[in-house]
Design a protein around this motif. Sequence first.
Motif, mmCIF file in Angstrom:
data_model
loop_
_atom_site.group_PDB
_atom_site.id
_atom_site.type_symbol
_atom_site.label_atom_id
_atom_site.label_comp_id
_atom_site.label_asym_id
_atom_site.label_seq_id
_atom_site.Cartn_x
_atom_site.Cartn_y
_atom_site.Cartn_z
ATOM 1 N N ILE A 1 -69.012 8.819 25.958
ATOM 2 C CA ILE A 1 -69.921 9.914 26.293
ATOM 3 C C ILE A 1 -70.717 9.546 27.544
ATOM 4 O O ILE A 1 -71.270 8.444 27.633
ATOM 5 C CB ILE A 1 -70.882 10.206 25.131
ATOM 6 N N GLN A 2 -70.772 10.460 28.495
ATOM 7 C CA GLN A 2 -71.545 10.244 29.710
ATOM 8 C C GLN A 2 -72.665 11.279 29.796
ATOM 9 O O GLN A 2 -72.504 12.428 29.374
ATOM 10 C CB GLN A 2 -70.645 10.336 30.943
ATOM 11 N N ILE A 3 -73.789 10.856 30.350
ATOM 12 C CA ILE A 3 -74.997 11.681 30.360
ATOM 13 C C ILE A 3 -75.557 11.761 31.775
ATOM 14 O O ILE A 3 -75.551 10.774 32.518
ATOM 15 C CB ILE A 3 -76.066 11.073 29.424
ATOM 16 N N LEU A 4 -76.026 12.946 32.131
ATOM 17 C CA LEU A 4 -76.716 13.148 33.412
ATOM 18 C C LEU A 4 -78.084 13.750 33.116
ATOM 19 O O LEU A 4 -78.182 14.788 32.455
ATOM 20 C CB LEU A 4 -75.904 14.079 34.322
ATOM 21 N N VAL A 5 -79.121 13.099 33.585
ATOM 22 C CA VAL A 5 -80.491 13.497 33.271
ATOM 23 C C VAL A 5 -81.204 13.964 34.530
ATOM 24 O O VAL A 5 -81.215 13.246 35.543
ATOM 25 C CB VAL A 5 -81.290 12.324 32.650
#
Length: 331
Positions: free
Chosen positions: A25-29
């Motif tokens: 899982i990759q996240i961009l904040v």
Amino acid sequence: YQAMHQQSLERMKSMKDSEFLESGIQILVYSCQPYAQCGGHGDRLNGIITVFLLAVLTNRIFLIDSESPLPLQLLLEPRGIDWRVAGGIRAKAGLRHLSYHDKRRNFEADLERLATYPEQILVINMNYRMIRSLFEAPALRKAVHRFGLPEKAPPFLAAEIFDALFAPTQLLRQELHVLRQELDVPRGTNFIAIHLRTGEIAYDPSRHGADELEVFLECARIAEKDVGEALWLLATDSENLAQQALQLPEAKSGKLRLPHARGRVHIDRSDLGETLNGATANYAEWLLFGKATAVVLSRSYFGETAAEIGRVRHAYFAPGNGCVRTDLSSS
């Protein structure tokens, strides 16, 4: 994307740190913190839209960590996508933070790297809307075509994204209700919203002078020819200009109305005390501006983004004595 986002958040709830690292899982904040500049309403929405679309095109979970001047979730809550940062994610998000505030060229130069960034959590602070750059980036072209962009983008794409992400909280809905009552502008009222930003707040750059007030009002008269007789609502950052406007015949007759001074703040530039006291009222003014039948805009994204998310069809730019009507649906 929305389904993937929700499923990934559900998986993450029960994960240990080691499991998260192996999950893929990759996240961009999108980040807006008190120690960094974020800009006003327009800059923030432009940055959020850009980071959100980058997350969609790179198949990353989109989250928002915005604490300045207040935690964003006090005023806007998730609607279709849960963007709230949980405590564990916040701790991880601090590991990699890229700031593109006022750095348009840097962002464009980094797009290929951002599209293939290996780290699971990436945090970005930015204040520009870079949709065209995203759509034209070679590294994102395949994803762009998969979503049918930009050809199949709906009118008022900014409003579609805003509505997918945000709904006003009870606190903000109440503030908007109070503002309507104070101005005597109930739902269904035909009104023209006028935004005249001078830059007199804190160290905000100069935009317009008080001597331009008549230019903006004349533009409202032109807009009235298109939309019919309407009330005028003037939003300004200048107390001096507000007092000047209140002496006009239109104000004394009740045609021209101004919000109270408590919301006359810049959420990124005013003194902290004034900002905390006036932020909710300022957000309410921004939302009410987008409820207008027509808008008269100045050199500021405050009014332009408000009109976009409100899908206002009659928009006019007043600076330079032009009163030029423009179509914001494809902005």
